[in-house]
Design a protein around this motif. Structure first.
Motif, PDB file in Angstrom:
ATOM      1  N   TYR A  10       0.821  -1.207   0.000  1.00 43.67           N
ATOM      2  CA  TYR A  10       0.000   0.000   0.000  1.00 43.67           C
ATOM      3  C   TYR A  10       0.861   1.267   0.000  1.00 43.67           C
ATOM      4  N   ALA A  11       1.966   1.235   0.717  1.00 42.02           N
ATOM      5  CA  ALA A  11       2.859   2.404   0.736  1.00 42.02           C
ATOM      6  C   ALA A  11       3.377   2.692  -0.674  1.00 42.02           C
ATOM      7  N   ASN A  12       3.779   1.653  -1.392  1.00 50.28           N
ATOM      8  CA  ASN A  12       4.259   1.826  -2.770  1.00 50.28           C
ATOM      9  C   ASN A  12       3.140   2.306  -3.686  1.00 50.28           C
ATOM     10  N   TYR A  13       1.936   1.782  -3.460  1.00 52.33           N
ATOM     11  CA  TYR A  13       0.791   2.191  -4.263  1.00 52.33           C
ATOM     12  C   TYR A  13       0.513   3.687  -4.098  1.00 52.33           C
ATOM     13  N   PHE A  14       0.484   4.160  -2.852  1.00 55.05           N
ATOM     14  CA  PHE A  14       0.199   5.574  -2.608  1.00 55.05           C
ATOM     15  C   PHE A  14       1.316   6.464  -3.147  1.00 55.05           C
ATOM     16  N   GLU A  15       2.540   5.978  -3.095  1.00 51.57           N
ATOM     17  CA  GLU A  15       3.662   6.751  -3.630  1.00 51.57           C
ATOM     18  C   GLU A  15       3.519   6.927  -5.141  1.00 51.57           C
ATOM     19  N   LYS A  16       3.187   5.844  -5.840  1.00 56.11           N
ATOM     20  CA  LYS A  16       3.002   5.917  -7.286  1.00 56.11           C
ATOM     21  C   LYS A  16       1.792   6.788  -7.639  1.00 56.11           C
ATOM     22  N   ARG A  17       0.742   6.643  -6.847  1.00 59.91           N
ATOM     23  CA  ARG A  17      -0.470   7.427  -7.099  1.00 59.91           C
ATOM     24  C   ARG A  17      -0.225   8.910  -6.815  1.00 59.91           C
ATOM     25  N   ASN A  18       0.549   9.215  -5.804  1.00 59.86           N
ATOM     26  CA  ASN A  18       0.833  10.598  -5.426  1.00 59.86           C
ATOM     27  C   ASN A  18       1.601  11.330  -6.514  1.00 59.86           C
ATOM     28  N   PHE A  19       2.517  10.619  -7.155  1.00 60.07           N
ATOM     29  CA  PHE A  19       3.351  11.244  -8.184  1.00 60.07           C
ATOM     30  C   PHE A  19       2.882  10.914  -9.599  1.00 60.07           C
ATOM     31  N   SER A  20       1.665  10.348  -9.702  1.00 60.83           N
ATOM     32  CA  SER A  20       1.061  10.020 -11.011  1.00 60.83           C
ATOM     33  C   SER A  20       2.014   9.221 -11.887  1.00 60.83           C
ATOM     34  N   GLN A  21       2.634   8.242 -11.298  1.00 61.53           N
ATOM     35  CA  GLN A  21       3.591   7.431 -12.054  1.00 61.53           C
ATOM     36  C   GLN A  21       2.845   6.600 -13.096  1.00 61.53           C
TER      37      GLN A  21
END
Length: 425
Positions: A355-366
């Motif tokens: 989930y931490a990786n998911y939110f990081e990718k979502r936060n930076f629109s990866q």
């Protein structure tokens, strides 16, 4: 065959042979030394192994030689029986603070209890205590001990042992194994002691919620509510009502859920059930997010983050939900993403790392966010029995592929959401 001796007062029994052995060992006497002038060594040996019931005068003489009076021993046995009964009642009524106090008291008498007929119930409810107290190490040790002891269990004790194993496997995250135990026990429902029915129904309802089988879960949760009400078990009643509120939320019965949460939030506060109050607030935020009240959910989750002990599973769950609410309200979640990563380094904490990786990718629109959802999140949640999370990811992937006009993939994930998410495979 085990023999018991009756005291002067009718109906009081005690496993006297083991008591004699306990005091002989405690006083550093050999069987020969203790038996001298009273009985033969073989007579004493059979008495200590509970294979023979000697005359009361022989028992009194053996105990008196060690400075022990039979009547006082009977009183001690009765007191321990009452204390263990209180320990059991506390487990049924979820009185953890009193359980901890009584546990310390009983542990001081552990060696003595091992020599009595109370040992099976004592060891069984120690297992329950370790599960309540979330002591994984001691619970595992106790589970192994009970496996060695179960040949001596009576039928009700065997049922309780199975039930506690279901609770244990639920605690360690093996929900499928926990559910298997519950299904086996369903056959013997008529033999369950009445005071245990609510616990059984509650656990069944809880496992069905985790399996997204909400209608059946509601049935058992309502039975648990009725049982806890019947036995005036008000703390466990709050637990069962919270299961119903979760159930109503996930069935989109938001009016019923909100009404129940209002009662739960007030009553958990009034009864000083701090942990349960926090859990109620946490689950209430799920309802708020479904109503798109993300700002209100954010305030509650921020408060919970400050109130909950940091090094716990619940803290990580609160932090994960907080990140979702921050994303929905346009807050910068970067610091909290890093915190979730930092406290989720153990192998068993992969759920939170994902989930931490998911939110990081979502936060930076990866650009690889959807690939991550499909290849990592969906597979992990599906393979490890996280049904609700699997369905949520499936819904997100279905929306993504519909926008991309990749209809075959969109149909697969939409079908998974509609049909395959609600059963344990």
């Amino acid at each position: 065959m085990i023999y018991f001796i009756y005291s002067v007062k009718k109906g009081e029994i005690m496993n006297v042979g083991s008591i004699i052995k306990y005091y002989r060992t405690k006083n550093g006497l050999t069987q020969s030394q203790l038996a001298e002038g009273i009985c033969s060594i073989s007579h004493l040996s059979k008495t200590e192994s509970n294979a023979y019931s000697p005359h009361e005068s022989t028992i009194k003489a053996l105990l008196l030689k060690m400075g022990v009076q039979l009547n006082k021993e009977m009183d001690k046995h009765k007191q321990l029986e009452r204390t263990i009964g209180q320990f059991i009642d506390c487990s049924l009524h979820y009185d953890l603070e009193t359980m901890r106090r009584i546990y310390k008291q009983l542990e001081r008498e552990n060696d003595y209890i091992q020599s009595t007929d109370l040992v099976n119930q004592y060891e069984l409810y120690k297992f329950r205590f370790y599960i309540y107290d979330y002591n994984l190490t001691k619970a595992e040790q106790q589970k192994k001990l009970l496996e060695r002891m179960k040949a001596s269990f009576l039928a009700p004790e065997l049922w309780v042992h199975q039930f506690f194993q279901s609770l244990y496997f639920s605690m360690v995250g093996d929900n499928i194994k926990s559910f298997e135990f519950l299904n086996k026990m369903d056959i013997g429902i008529q033999s369950i002691p009445q005071k245990f029915e609510g616990e059984f129904y509650y656990q069944k309802a809880r496992m069905l919620v985790l399996a997204d089988r909400y209608e059946l879960s509601a049935h058992f949760a309502e039975l648990a509510v009725q049982s806890f009400q019947l036995h005036h078990n008000y703390i466990r009643l709050l637990h069962a009502q919270m299961l119903l509120a979760i159930n109503y939320t996930r069935r989109n019965l938001l009016v019923q859920a909100e009404s129940l949460y209002e009662v739960l939030i007030r009553n958990t506060h009034l009864t000083n059930q701090t942990a349960l109050h926090n859990q109620t607030l946490y689950n209430y935020t799920e309802l708020l997010r479904m109503k798109h009240a993300h700002g209100e959910a954010l305030v509650i989750l921020q408060s919970l983050k400050e109130a909950v002990e940091r090094d716990t599973y619940f803290y990580k769950a609160v932090l994960t939900s907080l990140l979702e609410s921050m994303m929905e309200t346009g807050q910068d979640p970067s610091i909290h993403i890093e915190e979730l990563k930092a406290i989720s380094t153990k192998p068993e904490e992969e759920f939170f790392r994902i989930y931490a990786n998911y939110f990081e990718k979502r936060n930076f629109s990866q650009p690889d966010l959807m690939t991550y959802c499909e290849d990592i999140m969906f597979q992990f949640f599906r393979n490890n029995g996280y049904i609700k999370e699997t369905r949520n990811v499936a819904a997100e992937l279905a929306r993504h592929y519909s926008k991309q006009q990749q209809w075959e993939k969109a149909y697969f994930y939409q079908s998974f959401w509609n049909e395959n998410g609600g059963e344990l495979n």
